[in-house]
Scaffold this motif. Structure first.
Motif, PDB file in Angstrom:
ATOM      1  N   GLU A 219      40.989  30.245  35.188  1.00 13.51           N
ATOM      2  CA  GLU A 219      42.445  30.100  35.124  1.00 13.51           C
ATOM      3  C   GLU A 219      43.130  31.025  36.131  1.00 13.51           C
ATOM      4  OE1 GLU A 219      46.077  30.536  31.876  1.00 13.51           O
ATOM      5  OE2 GLU A 219      44.035  30.067  31.175  1.00 13.51           O
ATOM      6  N   GLU A 220      42.627  32.246  36.241  1.00 13.27           N
ATOM      7  CA  GLU A 220      43.208  33.185  37.202  1.00 13.27           C
ATOM      8  C   GLU A 220      43.059  32.675  38.636  1.00 13.27           C
ATOM      9  OE1 GLU A 220      42.696  37.872  38.640  1.00 13.27           O
ATOM     10  OE2 GLU A 220      41.581  37.100  36.908  1.00 13.27           O
ATOM     11  N   LEU A 221      41.886  32.152  38.954  1.00 14.73           N
ATOM     12  CA  LEU A 221      41.664  31.625  40.303  1.00 14.73           C
ATOM     13  C   LEU A 221      42.599  30.460  40.597  1.00 14.73           C
ATOM     14  CD1 LEU A 221      39.922  31.392  42.935  1.00 14.73           C
ATOM     15  CD2 LEU A 221      38.505  29.756  41.654  1.00 14.73           C
ATOM     16  N   ILE A 222      42.706  29.511  39.677  1.00 19.80           N
ATOM     17  CA  ILE A 222      43.506  28.308  39.920  1.00 19.80           C
ATOM     18  C   ILE A 222      44.986  28.652  40.035  1.00 19.80           C
ATOM     19  CG2 ILE A 222      44.174  26.069  38.943  1.00 19.80           C
ATOM     20  CD1 ILE A 222      41.307  26.078  37.635  1.00 19.80           C
ATOM     21  N   ARG A 223      45.460  29.555  39.194  1.00 22.86           N
ATOM     22  CA  ARG A 223      46.873  29.948  39.251  1.00 22.86           C
ATOM     23  C   ARG A 223      47.241  30.583  40.596  1.00 22.86           C
ATOM     24  NH1 ARG A 223      49.958  29.918  34.732  1.00 22.86           N
ATOM     25  NH2 ARG A 223      48.916  29.802  32.689  1.00 22.86           N
ATOM     26  N   SER A 224      46.288  31.257  41.213  1.00 23.29           N
ATOM     27  CA  SER A 224      46.598  32.013  42.436  1.00 23.29           C
ATOM     28  C   SER A 224      46.577  31.150  43.702  1.00 23.29           C
ATOM     29  CB  SER A 224      45.594  33.159  42.599  1.00 23.29           C
ATOM     30  OG  SER A 224      44.277  32.653  42.820  1.00 23.29           O
ATOM     31  N   GLN A 225      46.209  29.871  43.594  1.00 23.00           N
ATOM     32  CA  GLN A 225      46.103  29.026  44.781  1.00 23.00           C
ATOM     33  C   GLN A 225      47.384  28.254  45.026  1.00 23.00           C
ATOM     34  OE1 GLN A 225      43.297  29.650  46.521  1.00 23.00           O
ATOM     35  NE2 GLN A 225      42.965  31.014  44.765  1.00 23.00           N
ATOM     36  N   THR A 322      42.585  13.373  50.458  1.00 24.09           N
ATOM     37  CA  THR A 322      42.023  14.161  51.549  1.00 24.09           C
ATOM     38  C   THR A 322      42.222  15.645  51.290  1.00 24.09           C
ATOM     39  OG1 THR A 322      44.106  14.042  52.792  1.00 24.09           O
ATOM     40  CG2 THR A 322      42.452  12.345  53.268  1.00 24.09           C
ATOM     41  N   MET A 323      41.336  16.450  51.867  1.00 21.73           N
ATOM     42  CA  MET A 323      41.474  17.904  51.843  1.00 21.73           C
ATOM     43  C   MET A 323      42.240  18.342  53.080  1.00 21.73           C
ATOM     44  SD  MET A 323      39.843  18.870  49.056  1.00 21.73           S
ATOM     45  CE  MET A 323      39.498  20.623  49.257  1.00 21.73           C
ATOM     46  N   LYS A 324      43.070  19.389  52.933  1.00 27.34           N
ATOM     47  CA  LYS A 324      43.877  19.882  54.053  1.00 27.34           C
ATOM     48  C   LYS A 324      43.834  21.409  54.104  1.00 27.34           C
ATOM     49  CE  LYS A 324      47.155  15.996  54.114  1.00 27.34           C
ATOM     50  NZ  LYS A 324      48.580  15.618  54.033  1.00 27.34           N
ATOM     51  N   GLU A 325      44.290  21.931  55.211  1.00 27.83           N
ATOM     52  CA  GLU A 325      44.356  23.379  55.362  1.00 27.83           C
ATOM     53  C   GLU A 325      45.217  23.978  54.245  1.00 27.83           C
ATOM     54  OE1 GLU A 325      45.427  26.766  58.750  1.00 27.83           O
ATOM     55  OE2 GLU A 325      45.571  24.604  59.218  1.00 27.83           O
ATOM     56  N   GLY A 326      44.702  25.052  53.646  1.00 31.08           N
ATOM     57  CA  GLY A 326      45.400  25.696  52.543  1.00 31.08           C
ATOM     58  C   GLY A 326      44.907  25.266  51.175  1.00 31.08           C
ATOM     59  N   ASP A 327      44.106  24.206  51.116  1.00 29.82           N
ATOM     60  CA  ASP A 327      43.502  23.797  49.850  1.00 29.82           C
ATOM     61  C   ASP A 327      42.327  24.722  49.516  1.00 29.82           C
ATOM     62  OD1 ASP A 327      45.280  21.691  49.688  1.00 29.82           O
ATOM     63  OD2 ASP A 327      43.869  20.182  50.427  1.00 29.82           O
ATOM     64  N   THR A 328      41.864  24.650  48.267  1.00 31.96           N
ATOM     65  CA  THR A 328      40.733  25.463  47.805  1.00 31.96           C
ATOM     66  C   THR A 328      39.683  24.561  47.176  1.00 31.96           C
ATOM     67  OG1 THR A 328      42.175  27.361  47.369  1.00 31.96           O
ATOM     68  CG2 THR A 328      40.027  27.336  46.262  1.00 31.96           C
ATOM     69  N   PHE A 329      38.430  24.824  47.531  1.00 34.24           N
ATOM     70  CA  PHE A 329      37.317  24.076  46.930  1.00 34.24           C
ATOM     71  C   PHE A 329      36.394  25.065  46.238  1.00 34.24           C
ATOM     72  CE2 PHE A 329      33.551  21.692  46.283  1.00 34.24           C
ATOM     73  CZ  PHE A 329      33.950  20.361  46.225  1.00 34.24           C
ATOM     74  N   LEU A 330      36.151  24.839  44.935  1.00 33.05           N
ATOM     75  CA  LEU A 330      35.339  25.738  44.116  1.00 33.05           C
ATOM     76  C   LEU A 330      34.021  25.077  43.739  1.00 33.05           C
ATOM     77  CD1 LEU A 330      34.789  28.169  42.188  1.00 33.05           C
ATOM     78  CD2 LEU A 330      36.104  26.916  40.446  1.00 33.05           C
ATOM     79  N   SER A 351      35.334  24.216  55.725  1.00 34.64           N
ATOM     80  CA  SER A 351      35.851  25.349  56.491  1.00 34.64           C
ATOM     81  C   SER A 351      36.519  24.888  57.778  1.00 34.64           C
ATOM     82  CB  SER A 351      34.722  26.338  56.795  1.00 34.64           C
ATOM     83  OG  SER A 351      35.206  27.462  57.487  1.00 34.64           O
ATOM     84  N   GLU A 352      35.921  23.900  58.441  1.00 36.47           N
ATOM     85  CA  GLU A 352      36.505  23.372  59.679  1.00 36.47           C
ATOM     86  C   GLU A 352      37.861  22.714  59.440  1.00 36.47           C
ATOM     87  OE1 GLU A 352      33.487  20.804  61.197  1.00 36.47           O
ATOM     88  OE2 GLU A 352      32.089  22.448  61.600  1.00 36.47           O
ATOM     89  N   MET A 353      38.102  22.265  58.206  1.00 32.38           N
ATOM     90  CA  MET A 353      39.392  21.675  57.853  1.00 32.38           C
ATOM     91  C   MET A 353      40.432  22.732  57.513  1.00 32.38           C
ATOM     92  SD  MET A 353      38.226  18.663  55.215  1.00 32.38           S
ATOM     93  CE  MET A 353      37.004  17.422  55.628  1.00 32.38           C
ATOM     94  N   GLY A 354      40.003  23.990  57.392  1.00 30.01           N
ATOM     95  CA  GLY A 354      40.918  25.043  56.955  1.00 30.01           C
ATOM     96  C   GLY A 354      40.952  25.207  55.450  1.00 30.01           C
ATOM     97  N   VAL A 355      39.985  24.602  54.758  1.00 34.50           N
ATOM     98  CA  VAL A 355      39.905  24.705  53.300  1.00 34.50           C
ATOM     99  C   VAL A 355      39.154  25.983  52.930  1.00 34.50           C
ATOM    100  CG1 VAL A 355      38.929  23.636  51.222  1.00 34.50           C
ATOM    101  CG2 VAL A 355      39.973  22.203  52.998  1.00 34.50           C
ATOM    102  N   ASP A 356      39.679  26.712  51.959  1.00 32.92           N
ATOM    103  CA  ASP A 356      39.014  27.917  51.464  1.00 32.92           C
ATOM    104  C   ASP A 356      37.944  27.517  50.445  1.00 32.92           C
ATOM    105  OD1 ASP A 356      40.620  29.672  52.952  1.00 32.92           O
ATOM    106  OD2 ASP A 356      42.197  29.598  51.427  1.00 32.92           O
ATOM    107  N   VAL A 357      36.703  27.911  50.712  1.00 32.10           N
ATOM    108  CA  VAL A 357      35.589  27.569  49.834  1.00 32.10           C
ATOM    109  C   VAL A 357      35.227  28.784  48.987  1.00 32.10           C
ATOM    110  CG1 VAL A 357      33.186  26.822  49.717  1.00 32.10           C
ATOM    111  CG2 VAL A 357      34.707  25.869  51.469  1.00 32.10           C
ATOM    112  N   VAL A 358      35.158  28.578  47.683  1.00 34.85           N
ATOM    113  CA  VAL A 358      34.788  29.633  46.747  1.00 34.85           C
ATOM    114  C   VAL A 358      33.479  29.216  46.090  1.00 34.85           C
ATOM    115  CG1 VAL A 358      35.454  30.949  44.708  1.00 34.85           C
ATOM    116  CG2 VAL A 358      37.214  30.155  46.326  1.00 34.85           C
TER     117      VAL A 358
END
Length: 555
Positions: A219-225, A322-330, A351-358
């Protein structure tokens, strides 16, 4: 002295993680009655099994004795335990027994092959038992990463066996039954001859963690994105899906499930009463119009599967999303050994799309469904078996678990696939060795691992392929020159000339030198042409390709 014996024979899952299939037998030698515990799959890779869809146990030994098989028993609904029941059922024909949720999944699988759902029978949990020839079998609820996972109490005239199945110690599993130490202690107090025990995490020395510990972190991770959040986990991990969905909902996001396997698991869990309060989800067509910072997708493909939703998103678009820059993938999952390259490839694509991978490198967003070493020791102490046989692990896991058992005063043995163990005496001993291997599902056809089909496919992939065609007239004289077609080979060789031209020239010279004895003998001509083609290719490109020779004779 009684001629009856109690045997244990793993056909899969012992010496590997996956493809579980364990035979138990009781009766006179060569006339035992059998039960089969689990019938699962493992997954191929492009290095060793290119083009293969699934890998299943080799059940030929049991198929030859199917008139002695009482039942197929499925401990839980993970693919490595239930995934082969539809593919292999007709070769065995015995009824399938499972608890309600697992039985529902098994019925889906047999229905895909036109098998009547009556082949799968639903059973209740312990202390109820079912009579199967000389066996009385009870399904003992244990916590795992899927609902209604069960250990088995198998009572026989030679004593009680406790087959642990996959388990962990979890008093708060979110979904499913908690670990009940008191019930297990009662089973152990009644006397257990042999414990067959999960070995997956025998090297993990930390105490296992509960599924319930993850929700606050999620929940903490999702709220912060700020952008869209996408999470992947095993489709069968109903508790994790619930935790992810609840965390997303608490963070004010609409939840969308993507992937057929995931939707089926949730639907089955709702239908069988496992899930009663799963957050409301929206279809993909509605998700497209929701603002990204208000949307969370939960998707299949945590192991890098090429056709799953995760891989599709990494390649661009899936169902309009689609995934875009600024999105997060967990990745709320652990990468199974062997799948690392596929997962890392997807991470880099995001990563090449600008997506943050956790990922779960820090242990914040995933807990294992298998018992760690301290939990295994707890199971030993609760069941108190006379002998302990490790299962569900690679050879190193089995060996370590057997050493642990011996150190703690139990009779231990390492039993791998094909090793029949006699459990009748005071200690386990090898009775005989059974030839066993793997069955591949290749498209819609089952083939043997030793049939040579995949071997030839690998050779073509490594070496390329040349087709040589020769036409001979009614007098066995060449009609024109041989010609070559190349696949997977460079067009130009070391000489600077086209490889096909060089091959054809050398083959033509061979034909010109060949005598009547060779030209009239298809086998001799084919062998000579193949040898010349491979030698010329080696000189030109440093490889010996696979060669197919086509000889046509005019009648």
């Amino acid at each position: 002295m009684s001629s009856e014996r109690l045997i244990y024979l793993p056909l899969g899952g012992a010496g590997e993680i996956g493809m579980n299939a364990y035979v138990y037998g009781y009766g006179p030698k060569d006339n035992e009655r059998f039960i089969l515990v689990d019938l699962g799959v493992t997954f191929p890779d492009m290095d060793t099994t290119p083009g293969v869809d699934l890998i299943m146990p080799d059940i030929a030994w049991l198929e030859e004795r199917k008139n002695q098989l009482e039942a197929i028993i499925v401990t839980h609904a993970h693919e490595d335990h239930v995934g082969a029941v539809g593919h292999l059922y007709n070769r065995l024909g015995a009824p399938i027994y499972a608890r309600a949720f697992t039985a529902a999944i098994a019925r889906h699988k047999v229905a895909e092959y036109g098998i009547h759902e009556g082949a799968v029978r639903t059973v209740s949990a312990w202390p109820e038992q079912i009579d199967l020839g000389p066996f009385k079998v009870g399904f003992v609820p244990l916590s795992h990463s899927i609902p209604e996972s069960s250990a088995l109490v198998i009572d026989t005239p030679a004593g009680r066996i406790f087959h642990s199945g996959d388990f962990k110690i979890d008093a708060t599993p979110v979904v499913g039954e908690p670990f009940d130490a008191e019930m297990l202690a009662e089973i152990g107090a009644s006397g257990v001859r042999a414990l067959m025990c999960d070995s997956t995490n025998v090297f993990s020395t930390a105490q296992g963690r509960s599924e319930a510990t993850l929700k606050p972190n999620l929940e903490e991770l999702i709220r912060s994105q700020k952008g869209m959040v996408v999470a992947t986990t095993f489709a069968s991990n109903i508790a994790r899906l619930q935790s992810l969905a609840e965390a997303g909902q608490a963070a004010g996001r609409s939840i969308c499930l993507l992937g057929r396997a995931m939707r089926r698991m949730v639907e089955t869990a709702v239908t069988t009463g496992i899930l009663t309060n799963f957050p409301t989800t929206i279809p993909a067509e509605d998700a497209v119009s929701i603002p990204r910072d208000n949307l969370m997708l939960i998707v299949t493909g945590s192991q890098g599967e090429r056709r799953a939703a995760t891989a599709q998103l990494a390649q661009g678009k899936y169902l309009g999303l689609t995934m875009k820059e600024g999105d997060t993938f967990l990745f709320s999952s652990k990468t199974i050994p062997g799948n690392e390259r596929g997962v890392i490839r997807i991470m880099n694509q995001f990563s090449e799309m600008g997506v943050d991978v956790v990922d779960d490198a820090g242990g914040l967003y995933h807990v294992s469904g298998h018992a760690n070493r301290p939990d295994l020791m707890t199971m030993h102490d609760l069941i108190k078996p006379q002998m302990l046989v490790p299962m569900h692990g690679e050879h190193r896991h089995l060996r370590e678990h057997a050493k642990l058992a011996t150190e703690r005063g139990y009779q231990g043995i390492v039993a791998v696939n094909g090793m029949m163990i006699d459990l009748t005496g005071d200690q386990p001993k090898v009775a005989e060795y059974i030839e066993t291997g793997r069955t591949y599902l290749d498209g819609s056809v089952q083939i043997g691992a030793m049939d040579g089909i995949v071997r030839d496919r690998i050779r073509m992939a490594l070496n390329g392929h040349v087709t040589v065609t020769v036409i001979l007239d009614e007098e066995d004289d060449p009609l024109g020159e041989p010609w070559c077609e190349l696949k997977g080979l460079p067009e130009i060789g070391r000489s600077g000339a086209p490889l096909a031209d060089v091959l054809e020239e050398d083959l033509s010279q061979f034909i010109g030198r060949a005598g009547a004895k060779t030209l009239t003998d298809d086998d001799a001509l084919e062998e000579g042409l193949r040898r010349v083609a491979r030698k010329t290719a080696l000189d030109e490109i440093g490889k010996k390709p696979e060669v197919t020779v086509v000889i046509s004779r005019l009648a």
